[in-house]
Design a protein around this motif. Structure first.
Motif, mmCIF file in Angstrom:
data_model
loop_
_atom_site.group_PDB
_atom_site.id
_atom_site.type_symbol
_atom_site.label_atom_id
_atom_site.label_comp_id
_atom_site.label_asym_id
_atom_site.label_seq_id
_atom_site.Cartn_x
_atom_site.Cartn_y
_atom_site.Cartn_z
ATOM 1 N N THR A 138 0.835 -1.195 0.000
ATOM 2 C CA THR A 138 0.000 0.000 0.000
ATOM 3 C C THR A 138 0.873 1.248 0.000
ATOM 4 O O THR A 138 0.608 2.203 -0.737
ATOM 5 N N THR B 171 -5.021 7.090 1.585
ATOM 6 C CA THR B 171 -4.888 5.651 1.410
ATOM 7 C C THR B 171 -4.934 5.348 -0.078
ATOM 8 O O THR B 171 -5.987 5.405 -0.699
ATOM 9 N N ASP C 283 -7.405 2.674 -1.360
ATOM 10 C CA ASP C 283 -8.793 3.145 -1.327
ATOM 11 C C ASP C 283 -9.072 4.071 -2.506
ATOM 12 O O ASP C 283 -10.123 3.985 -3.141
ATOM 13 N N TRP C 284 -8.141 4.960 -2.798
ATOM 14 C CA TRP C 284 -8.296 5.892 -3.914
ATOM 15 C C TRP C 284 -8.417 5.131 -5.228
ATOM 16 O O TRP C 284 -9.277 5.430 -6.057
ATOM 17 N N ILE D 96 -9.301 1.930 -5.678
ATOM 18 C CA ILE D 96 -10.541 1.140 -5.702
ATOM 19 C C ILE D 96 -11.738 2.041 -5.960
ATOM 20 O O ILE D 96 -12.622 1.697 -6.753
ATOM 21 N N ASP D 97 -11.787 3.192 -5.304
ATOM 22 C CA ASP D 97 -12.892 4.128 -5.555
ATOM 23 C C ASP D 97 -12.946 4.533 -7.021
ATOM 24 O O ASP D 97 -14.016 4.606 -7.621
ATOM 25 N N GLN E 210 -14.185 1.518 -9.040
ATOM 26 C CA GLN E 210 -15.599 1.227 -8.810
ATOM 27 C C GLN E 210 -16.517 2.304 -9.346
ATOM 28 O O GLN E 210 -17.690 2.053 -9.554
#
Length: 118
Positions: free
Chosen positions: A30, A96, A99-100, A102-103, A106
């Motif tokens: 990460t 993160t 998270d960035w 994946i957002d 998605q």
């Protein structure tokens, strides 16, 4: 964390659920993704390729769970990396990274547009 016969499992905070660590990107990876996003923001194609190698398997599994076919999932994955390339300058280091990413990936699942984030 406890080790099981199938590998290392991470305990859920409530203690009732566990996830297989193979589905998680380790902390070091990460942090690496964060570094790579900064390099991508400065135009590094090599960093984009390294980020792809690092997170594409995770993203593809996520996208497959949200797409009708494997081809649609792969198209969305390619589209997500196009979006990563285009929007990396907007990434704030220290956020993160996973998270960035994946957002962003998605976003196209929510809008239904293949390969385009919302």
């Amino acid at each position: 964390m406890k080790k099981t016969e199938t590998g290392i499992r991470q305990e859920h905070p409530d203690g009732d659920h566990a996830q297989n660590a193979a589905c998680l990107v380790p902390g070091r990876a990460t942090a690496r993704a964060d570094d790579l996003l900064v390099q991508i923001a400065h135009g590094s194609v090599k960093a984009l390729a390294e980020l792809y190698d690092l997170v594409a398997p995770l993203l593809l599994a996520l996208l497959r769970s949200r797409r009708a076919t494997a081809d649609q999932a792969y198209d969305a994955l390619v589209g997500a990396f196009v979006q990563i390339w285009r929007t990396a300058p907007a990434y704030s280091p220290g956020a993160t990274a996973l998270d960035w990413i994946i957002d962003l990936a998605q976003g196209d699942c929510r809008t239904g547009a293949p390969g385009r984030a919302a």
